[in-house]
Design an enzyme around this catalytic site. Sequence first.
Site, PDB file in Angstrom:
ATOM      1  N   TRP A   1      52.184  29.988  18.432  1.00  0.00           N
ATOM      2  CA  TRP A   1      51.375  31.039  17.817  1.00  0.00           C
ATOM      3  C   TRP A   1      50.723  31.793  18.970  1.00  0.00           C
ATOM      4  O   TRP A   1      49.852  31.245  19.653  1.00  0.00           O
ATOM      5  CB  TRP A   1      50.281  30.458  16.923  1.00  0.00           C
TER       6      TRP A   1
ATOM      7  N   CYS B   1      43.074  55.593  40.264  1.00  0.00           N
ATOM      8  CA  CYS B   1      42.789  54.220  39.852  1.00  0.00           C
ATOM      9  C   CYS B   1      43.201  53.217  40.919  1.00  0.00           C
ATOM     10  O   CYS B   1      42.775  52.061  40.890  1.00  0.00           O
ATOM     11  CB  CYS B   1      43.515  53.885  38.557  1.00  0.00           C
TER      12      CYS B   1
ATOM     13  N   VAL C   1      36.965  77.128  41.203  1.00  0.00           N
ATOM     14  CA  VAL C   1      36.703  78.198  40.219  1.00  0.00           C
ATOM     15  C   VAL C   1      35.244  78.115  39.824  1.00  0.00           C
ATOM     16  O   VAL C   1      34.731  77.033  39.537  1.00  0.00           O
ATOM     17  CB  VAL C   1      37.602  78.015  38.977  1.00  0.00           C
TER      18      VAL C   1
END
Lengths: 448, 448
Positions: free
Chosen positions: B433, B42, B80
Amino acid sequence: MKFVIIGGDAAGMSAASRAKRHMPEMDVIVLEKSDDVSYSACGMPYNIADADRDIDDLVVRKADVFRGKQGIDLFTGYPVDSIDTKNRIVSGTIRPSGEPFRFFYDRLLIATGGRPKIPDLPGFNLPGVMALKSLQDGRRIKNHIKTSNVGKAVILGMGYVGLEMAEALRKRGIAVEMVKPGPDLLPWMPREMAAVVKQELGDNQVDLHLGRKITRIEKTGEDLHVVCQDRTLKAGMVLVAVGIDPNSELASGAGIKTGVGNAIAVDRKLQTSDEAVYAAGDCADAYHVVTGQKTWIPLALRANRAGWAVADNVCGKSVELDSVAGTAVFQVFNLEVARTGLSLKESNHYGFEPVSVTIKTRSRAHAHPGAETIWVHLIGDRRTGRLLGAQMVGREGVAHRINAAAVALHAKMSVASFSQTDLAYAPPFGPVWDPLLTAANQLLKKMS
Amino acid sequence: MKFVIIGGDAAGMSAASRAKRHMPEMDVIVLEKSDDVSYSACGMPYNIADADRDIDDLVVRKADVFRGKQGIDLFTGYPVDSIDTKNRIVSGTIRPSGEPFRFFYDRLLIATGGRPKIPDLPGFNLPGVMALKSLQDGRRIKNHIKTSNVGKAVILGMGYVGLEMAEALRKRGIAVEMVKPGPDLLPWMPREMAAVVKQELGDNQVDLHLGRKITRIEKTGEDLHVVCQDRTLKAGMVLVAVGIDPNSELASGAGIKTGVGNAIAVDRKLQTSDEAVYAAGDCADAYHVVTGQKTWIPLALRANRAGWAVADNVCGKSVELDSVAGTAVFQVFNLEVARTGLSLKESNHYGFEPVSVTIKTRSRAHAHPGAETIWVHLIGDRRTGRLLGAQMVGREGVAHRINAAAVALHAKMSVASFSQTDLAYAPPFGPVWDPLLTAANQLLKKMS
């Protein structure tokens, strides 16, 4: 229906506005002892930091707006000095005229707030010795700094008001010394984290005097002398910031029950022991989300929220408020300091079996430039597995991160569940494992 | 006991390290097809943004550390190509030698990650047409920018990788055009909020071509031509960022079940349809905390967490992982964009009865200087009252705020309960708030 509200600050004006919105036909009467209503009290230190800003910038809504557009009967200069709960009458004396007033109520809200604790020692009434609670206090402080050309200030107390004011005064170029009788800065915090805050204060030329008991304040000429047991500190201004007390005397004088911290005891509907009387804001108590017991943590959000809930209940909506977590954040120069829930000491006090960790991690991802250190302190209960509290310190990414832990406390989450929450990650904003998750993982290991 | 891990990135190396820590005597074998292990994928856009930084700065731990101190048998250059679940053997061909290899396993972890989707159109294999997933991709891109002296880039796709790369390339002084066939930027977001992101991109000279389908890429001299239906865009580099697919073919070839998005289906213990085989990271699916159903949201935290859980289970600890909320944050120049839970469209798709609000508020308190606008989108379910999702955009205070909503989703909180949570407040960090609470209050009104 007459709804009378004593106190025109956060809780009182929130209740008044909401009640009028719900029921425009209701008589909503607000009695405020001062001349100021509806201002951002918490914003005062930041306003004081800037000489050019008017303290009245902090007024959110002017009295005339409440009176006019909102239709609230708002009376300023109306200090209530008694409540007759039997006849539902509040009374007092108008300031400055001295005329008596009386109001009948159907429902009463006591939203009288708190007041700064002032030690009962000589000299605390001298000019230049001030506290910060009301907008008038803020005005006085700004005025004093300007007119007395204050070069040095002594702050008594090291709570968040004291710390915010230390920063404000340093920004004004004023030398700051802080004094408290206890030995520890932020005693609710692990020593390792408090040391970070201490360092930040030192780096910003704030001198701390811990473990110094004050005996009196004296004045010589323009100088105030804060006399401690073993030292005297000279200053042009003394700020008393040693905590606040709830203004509950009016209520208790009327036979209304008070409880923890002498705050007015209210139930989840904010109703007092008298069913026609509500209390909200800094004068009222609340339930704690972790302990389930009564607590008194005077904070702005709760005051606003409780004001609304009272209005809802008075208007017949039957609202019950959830408990508080005591979530708080404050800035100390370039640091963010936050907490929610119980401290380790409180966890022990309330009979939990607390286990805690304190971790140090980075505010940004591996190899991302500009990362700062973040400290996280997390507390869990060994017996139940529950998360009990969280504290954080850091230069970025602290203020809002604490809310994740606060929500977890409301949800009564276990540390195990909290450690599994899916928190946001991007390199500029934190490590892959959010600091809270790293702390939770380590706490979990220690608890098992 | 032989624990074989296919893939040496986040999930694979997390599992390997943890298994060795739990049981030092266990044979832990990691087979990685590339030469790179354990790097911050990232972080690549941010590294690419800086010409002076080496892409290898993103390596968190070098292969030698895993091999030496940690005692992990780490093989790089070991792709693999088949799993024999009956005989518990994985096999492939060593790169570049071409020699075959075979490993027996008692427990197998498939951590093969994902790969960028590449449209099946002419010209996508031309030099200068690149995707970003592996560290080698990052190396290639940095090298191409340098050696070809890229002046303009076209980015196909407008997801977070595309957006992060747009910023990175602009920081390198490269002109950027972005193209996608769909009409909407960030279609999961309300238009009002996506418009804020669009504006930010425009302000930073990123040209968006929405609703343009690409038909092919051509090359003339040094220039690439991205041919759309009605326009051709010229560039020195084309970045394909139209999403990723899980690398699940190896698993499905071995008869292991895949599910949503073709990802490998795993239970809460990360076990596949073959009980000896686990899958974790971008190749595996997960349960969604809101829907309770399977989802595929490839993100870094989950990969790391799932790697650990597999190690725990392989070592006999029996760990079940909680669901994902799909919490994500990304930076778009000076904006923070975040989401958690379901979008409105997803809420409808999963049979909820969603009600949503989008609010605009401030990142700091009333009268506090430096405040920015914050947008919050909140979704609740009318039938159950539950919070379903949250999205935010703003210049500050978004990245970590979203986590409060994420925790609420994990706790299956109602919008009503969420609206009552005690979130932190101080003037420099938000309004009294919190923006999330204001959104919850408004949503609650709309839901009732």
